[in-house]
Design a protein around this motif. Sequence first.
Motif: not given
Lengths: 338, 395
Positions: A153-155, A167-168, B36, B299
């Motif tokens: 997951l990231g943005r 940032d995946c 994030f 992750d």
Amino acid sequence: MPSVAQPTAMNPAVLKPLPDSVDDLKALQKQVRDVVAKVTPAVVGLQIGGGQGSGVIITDDGFVLTAAHVSGTPGRNVTVFLSDGRRVSGKTMGANNDMDAGLIQISESGPLPDGKWPTAALGSSSGLRIGQWCVAMGHPGGFRNGRTAPLRLGRVLETRVNAIRTDCTLVGGDSGGPLFDLHGRVIGIHSRIGGTFSDNLHVPVDAFRNGWMRMVSGEQWGEAFWQGRRRGPGGGPGGQSPRPAGSYLGVEVARIEDAGKAQCRVDQVYSGSPARRAGLQQGDVIEKFDGGTIQTPGNLQAMLELREPGTTVDVVVRRGEQRVTLKVKLARRIGDDE
Amino acid sequence: MRHSIRTLLVLIVAAFLAGGALAQTTRRAREDPNSFRINPKMAAAFSKVVTAAGKSVVRVLVDDHDAALGTIVSADGFILTKHSEIAHDGEDADIQVRLADGRTLPAEVTGIEPKLDIAMLKVKAQGLSPVEWRDSKSALVGDLLATPGADGKALAVGVVSVATRKTRAVDLPPVNPPANAGFLGVSLEEGEGGARIVQVVAGGAAEKAGLEEGDIVTAIAGTPIIDAETMVNTIQRHKPGEVVSIHFKRDGKEMQVEATLGKRTPENPRQRDRRDFQNRLGGDLSDRRGGFPAVLQHDTVLKPTDCGGPVVDLDGKVIGLNIARAGRVESYALPAEEISPVIEKLKSGSGAVAMTPVSTPATKASARVGPATKPTTKPAKPPVDRSDPFSDPGR
């Protein structure tokens, strides 16, 4: 290439830059679960020659997007690892090396009625919002039996002409794997990483759209920027190369065109790098390097290959209207250490 | 012999290494403040999620240094942690536990389970908040997870990358073997009552000794071999040139040979280095990061010293215990359902020692561990070479 898919309905909480509450988190989780269910059958592992990467099926007749540094030259045999563990064969098609965009076609018919393949929908890399959520899939370390393609997951942190940065987290083997928006549409293809968890770069999917017909026809064009890092033909067994080790500048550069002329523009200067210390700036156009004319990123890479670490060289850049000469002390490249 | 396979991803330089000869001595580039992962607002959104489990997290200190997190499993002071992070070379390692209320208490090891790499600590305290476990199979790919820190706040967050899966030693990330470890020259898989040889490297020590594909190795130099990992560990504790006695089964018959260990052939050190290098981009990895019977892969970016604590789902339920920072893209949690059955045994100390072989590095420690002693052995190097199945047939 299929057109951009319509967005699906989405809980507005997911559109917030960051969640405010557990309810927002639950909305995000639901959306991510939906994406996983939708796209998993289309995510594949690839083995081509001595290399392993990833890819995503985007047409029901079996076209697979990947990275150009995975597919390499057209006409190579490919083993495609499907999400259910089965293996089928395919061929590499064309590639846009400048963008690291590659294409593969599966040679066999798919498991769906009429021999069709499960596909992932396509999005667009233009109009991405900084801070929008996205998910990455692929096969880090290569395809593994008994392990589904790990989700990250990231943005979206930055959009550049030649890359989406998120940032995946990615690592070797992920190359060519898909980056999805929360509608489950492919917005990028994994390409390269830097030194932090927020340095994961993906080929913008529009690069595939723009070069689609050329790639389908088997054309390969542009400069393979990643090949600058490999040892050339002089490298003997065990890496005993008579060539200089090559050195490190610490910039990311893009090929741009100005009045029909290719130029090498600095898109990013890494902190702590020789380039940063010498005062190179984002947006600088590199014109000369140690006396040699630079027109493309490939020119620069070739020059770096031939310079010993520790040497100080003159770099001439155009910065706006100005022409600036900088003295850069080159450093040792990493990844070459035994 | 299989071909070596590269896994592909372009490295865009590594600015933080410029000019430095060694990764460990140089500065890292900074994370993007918009990520994030490091955003305080993101952690704040998880505050209610981690409230309950956060009360069950402690900091484990070894000789006054942060070694790991710990997970409280009973009100009367039993705490689980990651064994290899607290295991120690010296005899007088000083293990302490810092509770959320600020008290720092001395801890004793009452039992260890080397297969899971967990140790049970006991402190003199009452009224602690034990975790509530939930079966990890309830967590689906894409589910959000939080790792509470010893301050009760969300230390890091992430998603389930791969749902709980049974693992084989070869499925786990490679660890660089000790430089001067002995080399037998075989590929292994799990066999009935030992490690089964699936490939014999031509000209290697195993071939010279007469070992064949299909042989099931049951003991090496007196060490019972229960699985492939034990075998790799055992071989690597010997040096090239040493002669070891190998007991094995062939077609049901017990046999024995002597093998003179060779040297690992440096067939692809560049490739191995590159893979390891990419996996370490951004942060360090746990020394022991494989060989677990089952893992849930997520992750979340964790420091090795932040393993040993619970990981919770959005309902705040503890679905596992973070057991390893395993790579740039992966952390592993031991599923709750793997842990619950061994808790009572670890409290008494008897079970764990009895159920493990006598001389893997980790078990040496367990043999000496009792309520009154401290674990004494830490493998000097990562104990396992879990070779990538695609790249390195030999061990």
